[in-house]
Design a protein around this motif. Structure first.
Motif, PDB file in Angstrom:
ATOM      1  N   VAL A   1       0.815  -1.394   0.088  1.00 41.39           N
ATOM      2  CA  VAL A   1      -0.017   0.025   0.159  1.00 41.39           C
ATOM      3  C   VAL A   1       0.530   1.694  -0.068  1.00 41.39           C
ATOM      4  O   VAL A   1       1.741   1.068   1.072  1.00 41.39           O
ATOM      5  CB  VAL A   1      -0.784   0.175   1.406  1.00 41.39           C
ATOM      6  N   MET A   2       0.781   2.118  -1.249  1.00 39.66           N
ATOM      7  CA  MET A   2       1.726   3.029  -0.916  1.00 39.66           C
ATOM      8  C   MET A   2       1.316   4.335  -0.346  1.00 39.66           C
ATOM      9  O   MET A   2       0.230   4.510   0.472  1.00 39.66           O
ATOM     10  CB  MET A   2       1.566   3.807  -2.526  1.00 39.66           C
TER      11      MET A   2
ATOM     12  N   TYR B   1      12.487  12.500   4.004  1.00 42.95           N
ATOM     13  CA  TYR B   1      11.556  11.333   3.397  1.00 42.95           C
ATOM     14  C   TYR B   1      12.126  10.798   1.496  1.00 42.95           C
ATOM     15  O   TYR B   1      11.972   9.508   2.081  1.00 42.95           O
ATOM     16  CB  TYR B   1      10.164  11.805   3.216  1.00 42.95           C
ATOM     17  N   THR B   2      12.702  11.148   1.167  1.00 46.10           N
ATOM     18  CA  THR B   2      12.991  10.204   0.174  1.00 46.10           C
ATOM     19  C   THR B   2      13.956   9.576   0.481  1.00 46.10           C
ATOM     20  O   THR B   2      14.279   8.719  -0.274  1.00 46.10           O
ATOM     21  CB  THR B   2      13.966  11.469  -1.079  1.00 46.10           C
ATOM     22  N   ASP B   3      14.697  10.222   1.331  1.00 44.17           N
ATOM     23  CA  ASP B   3      15.846   9.028   2.039  1.00 44.17           C
ATOM     24  C   ASP B   3      15.894   8.382   2.204  1.00 44.17           C
ATOM     25  O   ASP B   3      15.939   7.025   2.401  1.00 44.17           O
ATOM     26  CB  ASP B   3      16.752  10.027   2.607  1.00 44.17           C
ATOM     27  N   LEU B   4      14.303   7.540   3.629  1.00 47.19           N
ATOM     28  CA  LEU B   4      13.837   7.117   4.022  1.00 47.19           C
ATOM     29  C   LEU B   4      12.825   6.040   2.938  1.00 47.19           C
ATOM     30  O   LEU B   4      12.774   5.081   3.072  1.00 47.19           O
ATOM     31  CB  LEU B   4      12.915   7.549   4.678  1.00 47.19           C
ATOM     32  N   GLY B   5      12.887   7.005   1.492  1.00 46.44           N
ATOM     33  CA  GLY B   5      12.116   5.320   0.712  1.00 46.44           C
ATOM     34  C   GLY B   5      10.504   5.899  -0.113  1.00 46.44           C
ATOM     35  O   GLY B   5      10.042   5.384  -0.510  1.00 46.44           O
ATOM     36  N   TYR B   6      10.363   6.947   0.844  1.00 48.45           N
ATOM     37  CA  TYR B   6       8.641   7.994   0.782  1.00 48.45           C
ATOM     38  C   TYR B   6       9.018   8.493  -1.153  1.00 48.45           C
ATOM     39  O   TYR B   6       9.893   8.491  -1.105  1.00 48.45           O
ATOM     40  CB  TYR B   6       8.561   8.623   1.418  1.00 48.45           C
ATOM     41  N   LYS B   7       8.144   7.501  -1.536  1.00 45.70           N
ATOM     42  CA  LYS B   7       7.572   8.405  -3.048  1.00 45.70           C
ATOM     43  C   LYS B   7       6.512   9.314  -2.989  1.00 45.70           C
ATOM     44  O   LYS B   7       6.537   9.100  -4.294  1.00 45.70           O
ATOM     45  CB  LYS B   7       7.416   6.519  -3.779  1.00 45.70           C
ATOM     46  N   ALA B   8       6.134   9.085  -2.023  1.00 42.39           N
ATOM     47  CA  ALA B   8       4.308  10.153  -2.403  1.00 42.39           C
ATOM     48  C   ALA B   8       4.624  11.111  -0.682  1.00 42.39           C
ATOM     49  O   ALA B   8       5.220  10.416   0.253  1.00 42.39           O
ATOM     50  CB  ALA B   8       3.438   9.608  -2.173  1.00 42.39           C
TER      51      ALA B   8
ATOM     52  N   GLY C   1       9.002   2.928   0.847  1.00 44.31           N
ATOM     53  CA  GLY C   1       6.627   3.787   0.636  1.00 44.31           C
ATOM     54  C   GLY C   1       6.335   3.158   1.109  1.00 44.31           C
ATOM     55  O   GLY C   1       4.804   3.679   0.250  1.00 44.31           O
ATOM     56  N   ALA C   2       5.832   2.051   1.139  1.00 44.90           N
ATOM     57  CA  ALA C   2       4.523   1.096   1.005  1.00 44.90           C
ATOM     58  C   ALA C   2       4.162   0.159   2.219  1.00 44.90           C
ATOM     59  O   ALA C   2       5.275   0.040   2.675  1.00 44.90           O
ATOM     60  CB  ALA C   2       4.614   0.509   0.168  1.00 44.90           C
TER      61      ALA C   2
END
Ligand code: EZ4
Ligand code: CO
Length: 402
Positions: free
Chosen positions: A117-118, A138-145, A360-361
């Motif tokens: 689930v994104m 957040y991008t470093d943590l892998g979030y896509k959104a 990110g999910a």
């Protein structure tokens, strides 16, 4: 199977949560979230004084019948208190049914429609530079959104900007704290934030923004239009959505996708905006919209009109709600995205859960039921503490939406 007890547990591991635990004569139990931020005890009373006595002796497997009994049977339909109470019962009953079937709840709903689930996380800062830095975390943590909010020059504090960057908590005072609002300053500042984020990180991530019910339709049209170059995933609660006509005006001026519905509690709150295709994402979630049973109905209606789900997932929705929501999201055909504000370690400890974050999910896990439990002994160590959401005034003192 018979229901033998319906127990309400109130705990405050940093913030208040209300949890319903339904016990059966076969030893199985189920739990549901009943938290209504800033008005928690109203739901506690509704459950303890009126709902619990009616549940004793009922067959917990008759989920639909019990839902209808509580909805039609109270005569006074809808409303956040009633629907949160019904949601708690419904969630606990789905938990019991899935445990009885020895399946994770998503299997009972129809099985997984996707691998995971994104989710979107919350990047916020007191100024644009700070928010840019947070987006990077957040991008470093892998979030896509990523949802981005920023403080506004000339306004001392605003919605969405928190002291603790990872655990945003707006309900923080024994009396409502007062925010100040200026639409003019906000409308000038916000496009600059998104221009800088896209300029810094490019277009590989989804970006979201929450207006939190503060604009008039024509102002929302202007904001949506000015954000179009930055291709937002959605602009949330751009106007107070009590009057569906407002959204027609917004739609006339912008193709920025719209998300609404975190404060809705019934399909009747969103029917017209869905069927007129005035929104793109419906934000209703398990706890405030009548549980899994009612959310299924909302999502099915939405699927006919190209509206996808975007369940509310702020910290005031307990891990129990999150577990139920993730099972629902893994199944629901017209899934869009799930909001994910992390709970504090204290909260996570009170609510041991099977769901986990990866790239990110979130995945709900494969524990029978919805996969979330409550540690009652630990919960008892954190007594209820009154807390209010802030109120909001214009610079001249006029009350406005927070
Ligand atoms: O203000 O959950 O999108 N998230 C939000 C939240 C809400 C709180 C209110 O209880 O708008 O931050
Ligand atoms: Co919101």
């Amino acid at each position: 199977m018979k229901i033998t007890k319906a127990q309400v547990i109130v705990t405050c591991p940093g913030r208040n949560f209300v949890t319903l635990k339904i016990h059966t004569n076969e030893g199985l139990y189920g739990i549901g979230d009943a938290t209504l931020n800033g008005r928690e005890k109203a739901v506690v009373s509704y459950l303890e004084d009126y709902v619990a006595p009616c549940l004793i002796g009922k067959d917990p497997e008759r989920i639909e019948d019990i839902w209808q009994y509580l909805y039609r049977g109270c005569y006074w339909r809808r409303g956040p208190v009633t629907m949160s109470a019904i949601a708690a019962v419904d969630t606990a009953l789905w938990d019991i049914k899935a445990k009885a079937a020895d399946m994770p709840l998503y299997q009972l709903l129809g099985g997984a429609s996707r691998d995971s689930v994104m989710v979107y996380g919350h990047a916020n800062g007191t100024n644009i530079e700070e928010t840019i830095e947070e987006v990077g975390k957040y991008t470093d943590l892998g979030y896509k959104a990523i949802r981005a909010q920023t403080g506004i020059p000339g306004i001392p504090s605003t919605y969405g900007v928190s002291k603790d960057k990872m655990f945003y908590e707006p309900a923080d005072a024994e009396f409502p704290s007062e925010n100040v609002w200026s639409t003019e300053k906000y409308l000038d500042h916000t496009p600059k934030l998104f221009e800088k984020i896209r300029g810094t990180y490019g277009f590989d991530h989804h970006l979201l923004h929450d207006v939190h019910h503060r604009l008039t339709p024509i102002e929302a049209g202007r904001l949506g239009k000015s954000l179009e170059p930055y291709r937002l995933f959605w602009m949330e609660d751009c106007v107070a959505a009590d009057n569906v006509e407002s959204l027609k005006l917004v739609r006339q001026h912008t193709v920025t996708p719209l998300a609404i519905g975190e404060i809705f509690n019934s399909v009747w709150d969103c029917k017209d905006m869905i069927t007129n295709q005035l929104i793109d994402y419906i934000r209703t979630t398990v706890v405030h919209a009548g549980g899994i049973t009612h959310l299924k109905q909302i999502a099915s209606l939405a699927s006919l009109y190209h509206v996808r789900t975007g369940c509310h997932g702020a910290t005031d929705l307990s891990p129990v709600c999150m577990g139920a929501s993730l099972n629902f999201n893994l199944w629901v055909p017209n899934f869009g995205i799930q909001e994910y504000m992390r709970h504090t370690p204290e909260t996570d400890e009170v609510f041991p859960h099977a769901y986990s974050f990866n790239k990110g999910a979130l995945h709900p896990g494969n524990t029978p039921g919805h996969g979330v439990d409550i540690d009652e002994k630990l919960a008892a160590k954190y007594p209820y503490k009154r807390a209010y959401l802030p109120v909001n005034r214009l610079e001249d003192g006029t009350m406005c939406n927070w």
